[in-house]
Design an enzyme around this catalytic site. Structure first.
Site, PDB file in Angstrom:
ATOM      1  N   ASP A   1       0.804  -1.108  -0.010  1.00 45.76           N
ATOM      2  CA  ASP A   1       0.059  -0.058   0.094  1.00 45.76           C
ATOM      3  C   ASP A   1       1.111   1.311   0.031  1.00 45.76           C
ATOM      4  OD1 ASP A   1      -2.692   1.116   0.429  1.00 45.76           O
ATOM      5  OD2 ASP A   1      -1.669   2.202   1.933  1.00 45.76           O
TER       6      ASP A   1
ATOM      7  N   GLU B   1       0.212  -2.104  -5.235  1.00 44.01           N
ATOM      8  CA  GLU B   1      -1.227  -1.377  -5.454  1.00 44.01           C
ATOM      9  C   GLU B   1      -1.180   0.154  -5.831  1.00 44.01           C
ATOM     10  OE1 GLU B   1      -4.689   0.952  -4.373  1.00 44.01           O
ATOM     11  OE2 GLU B   1      -2.736   1.106  -3.459  1.00 44.01           O
TER      12      GLU B   1
END
Length: 830
Positions: free
Chosen positions: A535, A576
């Protein structure tokens, strides 16, 4: 012993020529073993030796001794290659001894084979009891299969659910035995390695024959031995300590069976049970492959770990086939309030075999903001999850996808709290990014105590919030020091003391950050993670004058360095990032060997319904196949339905039409900084985005099951969840995401399990996870005509076809045996 012998062998490599193969090469010490050296083994040894010697010289630098392990399945020439390597070391003046790890099981072969069968059968019967499918009748039928030794044959399980349970549970039990300390005496062999490295001259080595009275020890003179070469299937096991250089020779279970037949080493080499054993052993080889210093393909070419992983996916190995099973996605408290409640749900018969993976969102850890994405530390949040919950998931055969936030940590993290407490004396002074140090020489100091970068340095910068990304941190001596803060912050005074909330950017130039990265990856692997979602990784690399989001080449350099750490723990990275199709970032990520998110699929499916055409879906499926892009795809998720990503794939006006449609169905639009025409995402449940039409939800799920990649399933989509406006209101400002995060109680979950749309989704999920046709070696094709879409998978003896019509939300699924044309699975929605 000449301690410099291996170093001299390394120095002589430029003039090295393979020595002649004579009858006196030091082959393994397993009694009765036959080693027949052929040209293929010589070719492999000739490839390995020049790579191996410098590594051995480095390992032997202090003591003059190094330990090499040649591992792999029997069919790959492990014994022969190890013997040749020892011969080459001796010919170069370095003493070498070949040790057979097959001397170190706890039981002789005949007893170990019997123990394997016993564990499989006991585990299978206990599984039947738990599932409630054991009866006098099934017990009698099982005993007849035992007598015929066909109880492990998957063909026998056709149409017999009780036998499928038996075989699946027996296999799990067997996997907990094979290659573990219960089967192999790793402690004894580890002690041998330690004694060898410690300089022992005379070592007693175990010998194991084929009968119980054929066990003894030979004392071997190691006074002139520099290199111990261990040849063993389990030579790269996590349980074995002291190996300096693991060498992995790639093989498949079928090659192993063929080799065992040729050696006539054991009977019944073609039995279904032996096939199962070899497949499980291959899984363990795959699991430990990241530690190998040298990997050779079956053809003898050197592979990187990424190439090995790709090859195993293509060959339908464990890394591939299980990676394509369906993945549940939820917070640890999404159902029932604790992870244990979700584990209990997954143990239900209704969900059996529906999922092979589980993406648990990061409130699993200690965190304080953004429902988990502001991590305090990566220990389990005890009020939501316990180790026992993870063990239950592991026992179900479910591996994990977990989050790792590379860019930032909470102000409540122990590192930042140490900085607040100790200021200039903190060992974490540079763990976070001192704004003024970063911009030194690139701007002017302001009266507020921070550097204002010159315009040319920040004109390209990407900002997540108005103003400079700074948090002023008060040190114990009263000084105000600015630290980089890309995301959320809140500062207030309480009883004369400054309080903070926020997410502080990490300084990836700090060695302590990299120590933290490795410690975190090790911890996540210990939880059972196989996939790590990275992330906010694109914000982590920062340089003056750059955008400081997706900086190049720094972003890729960061990922590669993190991947090297992840490889030590057998972890697959999933970066991501949201970016438009037209930018091609997804293609760059895939081209560098990473898995990537399919953020295009959710919008493409809705577009197919709205425009009654599957043409864009077919085109996207073909692109994935042609470019070998491995994706994790989804319908809904904890965020919104992506819209920014579609730019360049769909016309702009078509994207705006989708946004307008979803908003008319109760969705909420999130733009970047409130700017117009910057499509980001629409917050809504996928069911509500489809107009709360169960037929459309089922067809959407069917399309997802047939798209290339690994399907991820948001728990609320599975249970046909509707937009939760009350949750949005409770969350207040910026609480729009709560529209799709309704926590279900256990009674609510059980009630929804009775819904037809839920049961049919589960049937589709089981199909995807259980049929071998959905494997990485499958040929996937797509065809669209008008409102119709066909997606087809072909692998082995199976072919699976989805024929869908977006005009009427109708579809048919058929899975057939390609040889006999026998229908193995059918599903229809007329």
């Amino acid at each position: 012993m000449d301690k410099n012998a291996v170093s001299r062998a390394a120095a002589a490599l430029p003039q090295w020529e393979p020595p002649a193969i004579t009858g006196g090469i030091p082959q393994g010490d397993m009694p009765g073993d036959r080693v027949e050296i052929r040209q293929e083994h010589i070719d492999k040894a000739n490839t390995i030796y020049p790579l191996l010697v410098p590594m051995a010289a480095e390992a032997a630098r202090q003591t003059g001794r190094a330990v090499v392990a040649v591992c792999g399945g029997s069919g790959v020439g492990k014994s022969e290659t190890a013997s040749l390597l020892s011969h080459y070391f001796r010919s170069a003046g370095a003493g070498a001894y070949t040790l057979s790890g097959d001397n170190y099981p706890r039981r002789i072969p005949v007893y170990n084979d019997a123990e394997r069968v016993r564990i499989f059968r006991v585990g299978g019967m206990r599984g039947m009891l738990r599932a409630g499918v054991y009866s006098d009748e099934t017990g009698a039928r099982l005993r007849s299969l035992w007598a015929a030794e066909t109880d492990a044959d998957p063909r026998e399980a056709a149409g017999k659910e009780w036998l499928k349970v038996y075989q699946a549970e027996g296999r799990k039990a067997l996997a907990r035995y094979l290659g573990t300390p219960s089967e192999q005496d790793y402690d004894e062999l580890t002690a041998v390695i330690a004694a060898f490295k410690g300089g022992c001259r005379m070592l007693p080595l175990k010998r194991m024959g084929r009968t119980e009275d054929e066990r003894w020890y030979d004392t071997v003179d190691f006074s002139q031995i520099n290199v111990l070469v261990i040849e063993w299937t389990h030579g790269n096991s996590d349980y074995l300590e002291g190996v300096d250089i693991p060498v992995l020779l790639n093989s498949t279970p079928e090659e192993t069976r063929a080799h065992r037949r040729a050696r006539a080493r054991d009977g019944k080499t073609d039995s279904p049970f032996t096939t199962m054993v070899l497949e499980i052993e291959q899984q363990e080889l795959d699991h430990c492959a990241h530690k190998a210093k040298i990997i050779l393909s079956k053809s003898g070419s050197v592979l990187t770990y990424d190439q090995y992983r790709s090859m195993m996916r293509q060959e339908g190995g464990r890394m591939g086939r299980h990676d394509l099973g369906a993945m549940l996605n939820a917070y640890p408290d999404s159902i029932g309030g604790r992870l244990g409640d979700i584990a209990a749900m997954l143990e239900k018969e209704e969900l059996k075999d529906a999922f092979t993976s589980f993406y648990i969102l990061p409130s699993l850890y200690h965190s304080d903001l953004d429902r988990g994405f502001c991590v305090v530390d990566y220990d389990l949040s005890g009020n939501l999850a316990q180790r026992a919950d993870l063990d239950r998931l592991r026992d179900l055969g479910i591996d994990l996808k977990l989050d790792f936030v590379l860019n930032h940590a909470s102000v409540m993290s122990p590192q930042f709290q140490d900085l607040l407490e100790k200021g200039q004396e903190s060992e974490y002074l540079d763990f976070f990014i001192d704004w003024n140090k970063f911009w030194d020489g690139c701007g002017e100091m302001t009266g507020g105590g921070y550097v204002q970068p010159a315009p040319q340095y920040i004109e390209k910068m990407f900002f997540r919030k108005p103003g400079l990304p700074i948090l002023m941190v008060r040190f114990p001596d009263g000084r105000e020091v600015p630290y980089w803060n890309t995301f959320y912050q809140k500062v207030w005074e309480e009883n004369g003391e400054r309080k903070y909330l926020g997410q502080m950017d990490l300084n990836i130039r700090s060695p302590k950050v990299w120590e933290f990265y490795e410690q975190t990856l090790a911890k996540l692997a210990s939880y059972g993670a196989k996939i790590i979602r990275l992330d906010a990784f694109a914000y982590a690399p920062k340089s003056p004058g750059k955008k400081n989001f997706m900086n190049e080449p720094e972003t890729w350099e960061l990922l590669e360095r993190v991947r090297q750490l992840a490889d030590r723990y057998g972890l697959t990275l999933l970066p991501e990032i949201h970016a438009s199709y037209g930018e091609g970032v997804y293609k760059v990520i895939a081209g560098k060997g990473y898995a990537t998110y399919d953020f295009f699929l959710p919008g493409l499916i809705i577009d197919a319904f709205e425009h009654r055409t599957g043409s864009y879906l077919a085109r996207w499926a073909e692109e994935l196949v042609e470019n070998h892009i491995f994706t994790v795809n989804m319908l809904g998720c904890h965020d919104g339905i992506p819209m920014l990503d579609l730019k360049g794939l769909l016309p702009d006006e078509r994207i705006q039409g989708l946004i307008d449609t979803l908003v008319s169905r109760g969705g909420y639009v999130k733009n970047l900084h409130g700017a117009k025409n910057m499509y980001y995402q629409v917050n809504a449940t996928y069911y509500s985005a489809l107009g709360e039409d169960s037929r459309k939800l089922l067809l959407s799920r069917a399309v997802q099951m047939f798209m290339p990649g690994k399907p991820q399933v948001w728990y609320l989509d599975l249970f046909a969840g509707k937009n939760d406006y009350a949750a949005m209101e409770r969350a207040g400002k910026d609480g729009h995401k709560e529209i799709n995060r309704t926590n279900l109680s256990v009674p609510e979950m059980e009630e929804r399990l009775e819904m037809d749309v839920v049961q049919k989704q589960l049937e589709l999920l089981r199909m995807r996870s259980c049929f071998d046709v959905f494997s990485p070696d499958a040929a996937v094709s797509a065809r669209a005509e008008g409102s119709r879409l066909e997606l087809k998978w072909e692998a082995g003896d199976e072919t699976a076809l989805l024929a869908a019509d977006f005009a009427g939300s109708a579809f048919d699924i058929t899975i057939r045996n390609r040889s006999t044309n026998e229908v193995k699975f059918e599903f229809s929605q007329k």
